[in-house]
Motif scaffolding. Structure first.
Motif, PDB file in Angstrom:
ATOM      1  N   LYS A 285       8.513  70.585  64.059  1.00  0.00           N
ATOM      2  CA  LYS A 285       9.626  70.786  64.216  1.00  0.00           C
ATOM      3  C   LYS A 285      10.135  71.362  64.264  1.00  0.00           C
ATOM      4  O   LYS A 285      11.265  70.701  65.172  1.00  0.00           O
ATOM      5  CB  LYS A 285      10.425  70.149  63.067  1.00  0.00           C
ATOM      6  N   ASP A 286      10.772  72.114  63.427  1.00  0.00           N
ATOM      7  CA  ASP A 286      11.681  73.533  63.881  1.00  0.00           C
ATOM      8  C   ASP A 286      11.104  73.805  65.828  1.00  0.00           C
ATOM      9  O   ASP A 286      12.443  74.369  66.160  1.00  0.00           O
ATOM     10  CB  ASP A 286      11.243  74.938  63.156  1.00  0.00           C
ATOM     11  N   VAL A 287      10.274  73.994  66.237  1.00  0.00           N
ATOM     12  CA  VAL A 287       9.530  74.960  67.351  1.00  0.00           C
ATOM     13  C   VAL A 287      10.635  73.768  68.463  1.00  0.00           C
ATOM     14  O   VAL A 287      10.726  73.730  69.218  1.00  0.00           O
ATOM     15  CB  VAL A 287       8.384  75.149  67.724  1.00  0.00           C
ATOM     16  N   ALA A 288      10.144  72.495  68.729  1.00  0.00           N
ATOM     17  CA  ALA A 288      10.711  70.884  68.808  1.00  0.00           C
ATOM     18  C   ALA A 288      12.709  71.139  69.146  1.00  0.00           C
ATOM     19  O   ALA A 288      12.769  71.104  70.067  1.00  0.00           O
ATOM     20  CB  ALA A 288      10.755  69.633  68.559  1.00  0.00           C
TER      21      ALA A 288
ATOM     22  N   VAL B  83       1.334  70.429  74.362  1.00  0.00           N
ATOM     23  CA  VAL B  83       1.466  71.989  74.636  1.00  0.00           C
ATOM     24  C   VAL B  83       0.454  72.897  74.088  1.00  0.00           C
ATOM     25  O   VAL B  83      -0.664  73.797  74.504  1.00  0.00           O
ATOM     26  CB  VAL B  83       3.158  72.618  75.132  1.00  0.00           C
ATOM     27  N   LEU B  84       0.561  72.091  72.701  1.00  0.00           N
ATOM     28  CA  LEU B  84      -0.543  73.221  71.579  1.00  0.00           C
ATOM     29  C   LEU B  84      -2.160  72.988  72.526  1.00  0.00           C
ATOM     30  O   LEU B  84      -3.116  73.802  71.753  1.00  0.00           O
ATOM     31  CB  LEU B  84       0.311  73.474  70.075  1.00  0.00           C
TER      32      LEU B  84
ATOM     33  N   GLU C  32       7.043  76.196  79.729  1.00  0.00           N
ATOM     34  CA  GLU C  32       8.143  77.586  79.034  1.00  0.00           C
ATOM     35  C   GLU C  32       9.339  77.542  77.913  1.00  0.00           C
ATOM     36  O   GLU C  32       9.246  78.854  76.686  1.00  0.00           O
ATOM     37  CB  GLU C  32       8.382  78.367  80.638  1.00  0.00           C
ATOM     38  N   LEU C  33      10.149  76.780  78.067  1.00  0.00           N
ATOM     39  CA  LEU C  33      10.957  76.783  77.036  1.00  0.00           C
ATOM     40  C   LEU C  33       9.892  76.228  74.993  1.00  0.00           C
ATOM     41  O   LEU C  33      10.094  76.903  74.399  1.00  0.00           O
ATOM     42  CB  LEU C  33      11.991  75.250  76.675  1.00  0.00           C
TER      43      LEU C  33
ATOM     44  N   ILE D 281       7.581  78.943  69.880  1.00  0.00           N
ATOM     45  CA  ILE D 281       6.571  79.272  69.651  1.00  0.00           C
ATOM     46  C   ILE D 281       7.168  81.342  69.310  1.00  0.00           C
ATOM     47  O   ILE D 281       6.538  81.489  68.231  1.00  0.00           O
ATOM     48  CB  ILE D 281       5.480  78.699  70.265  1.00  0.00           C
ATOM     49  N   LYS D 282       6.809  81.301  70.180  1.00  0.00           N
ATOM     50  CA  LYS D 282       7.226  83.030  70.169  1.00  0.00           C
ATOM     51  C   LYS D 282       8.558  83.557  69.888  1.00  0.00           C
ATOM     52  O   LYS D 282       7.522  84.087  68.458  1.00  0.00           O
ATOM     53  CB  LYS D 282       7.467  83.507  71.599  1.00  0.00           C
ATOM     54  N   GLU D 283       9.359  82.315  69.400  1.00  0.00           N
ATOM     55  CA  GLU D 283      10.733  82.998  68.891  1.00  0.00           C
ATOM     56  C   GLU D 283      10.755  82.518  67.691  1.00  0.00           C
ATOM     57  O   GLU D 283      11.153  84.352  66.557  1.00  0.00           O
ATOM     58  CB  GLU D 283      11.701  82.870  69.404  1.00  0.00           C
TER      59      GLU D 283
END
Length: 324
Positions: A5-8, A21-22, A34-35, A40-42
């Protein structure tokens, strides 16, 4: 720990889009992808593998079933499997069956419940029917389970013959064999390789063959009895290294000098064989290659790739050390 949910929220998309995406399933525009990947990276987001397994009915995990984790051969084999699986992005669940049919079936059930993608198994009790019911790729290692099942073994009979011939060439005139359990395929093959060399020798006696059960303590007891009944024995071929080490201890207890009065050779080539005193002469299996080849084959089968060869019988090598 960040959630999906945080990623979304950070990417400004729905949870369903992040999931697509996952799992690389369903259409997602390049900019949106890309977003999500940036979010996910951040957030250093790590997907919940258990949840993903439940959703996809498969996981990035394979099973490895071995008969005796106390035998150093199998941890060395497991290391090769784990190393290779890791390179392909898979985890490994290690199961120790103790050659127990009930325990083996319990592990098969557990692995299925965890949606493993494939299994590598070393077993003398598992049946072809059990494997067919799994409905996932399986590779047999160290012991052949059934014809047609992908299998990787070594030249057991040939190696046993080489070991026995070597003792004869060293001047041994009464050579005994400490065999593995009756009915275990590689133990039977190694015993047969020994028999092929000695069966016509005038000195050969059936009581020169004893069962060490692939176990060090059993080998010590069996060797003590053997050398007490047959003190004339001057050479021993043991069907694995830990039984050979057990035989060395028994010889020490009886005051027999190695190799002056008794030469001993093992089979496997475990790392422990090079640090005994004296160092153990042995028939070396390519243990790492066994695990590496089995895992590579399993991954190809799991990915439905073309696998040209599914049966391997790898060669062995004699390494001479100070016990002969």
């Amino acid at each position: 720990m960040a959630s999906i949910k945080d990623v979304a929220k950070l990417a400004g998309v729905s949870v369903a889009t992040v999931s697509r995406v996952l799992n690389d399933k369903g259409y997602v525009g390049q900019r949106t992808r890309e977003l999500v990947e940036q979010a996910i990276k951040e957030l250093n987001y790590k997907p919940n593998e258990v949840a993903r397994s439940l959703f996809k009915k498969q996981s990035n995990t394979i099973g490895l079933i071995v008969p005796d984790i106390m035998n150093p051969f199998f941890p060395e084999l497991a290391r090769a499997v784990e190393d290779t699986a890791s390179k392909f992005g898979y985890n490994v669940i290690l199961c120790n069956s103790d050659e127990d049919k009930v325990k083996e079936q319990t592990y098969l059930d557990m692995l299925q419940q965890n949606y493993v993608t494939g299994i590598i198994v070393s077993s003398n009790t598992m049946t072809a029917t059990q494997i067919e019911e799994l409905n996932i790729p399986v590779v047999s290692i160290d012991r052949e389970i059934s014809k047609g099942l992908p299998t990787i073994v070594v030249e057991n009979s040939k190696g046993a013959g080489v070991a026995t011939d070597f003792l004869i060439n060293k001047g041994c005139r009464r050579i005994a064999h400490i065999r593995g359990p009756q009915g275990v395929v590689n133990a039977d093959e190694r015993c047969e390789g020994y028999r092929e060399v000695v069966h016509q020798e005038p000195w050969f006696n059936e009581s020169y063959i004893i069962n060490g059960d692939y176990d060090m303590e059993s080998s010590i007891e069996a060797t003590l009895e053997l050398l007490t009944i047959h003190p004339e024995i001057d050479g021993i071929f043991a069907a694995n290294d830990i039984m050979a080490i057990g035989a060395m201890k028994a010889a020490y207890q009886l005051g027999k000098r190695i190799p002056e009065e008794l030469s001993i050779i093992g089979f496997d080539g475990i790392k422990l064989s090079s640090v005994t005193i004296p160092e153990l002469t042995t028939i070396v299996q390519p243990i790492y290659e066994l695990g590496e080849k089995a895992t590579t084959m399993l991954v190809s089968l799991m990915n439905r790739e073309e696998v040209g060869q599914t049966y391997y019988r790898l060669d062995v090598e004699l390494i001479e050390r100070n016990s002969t």
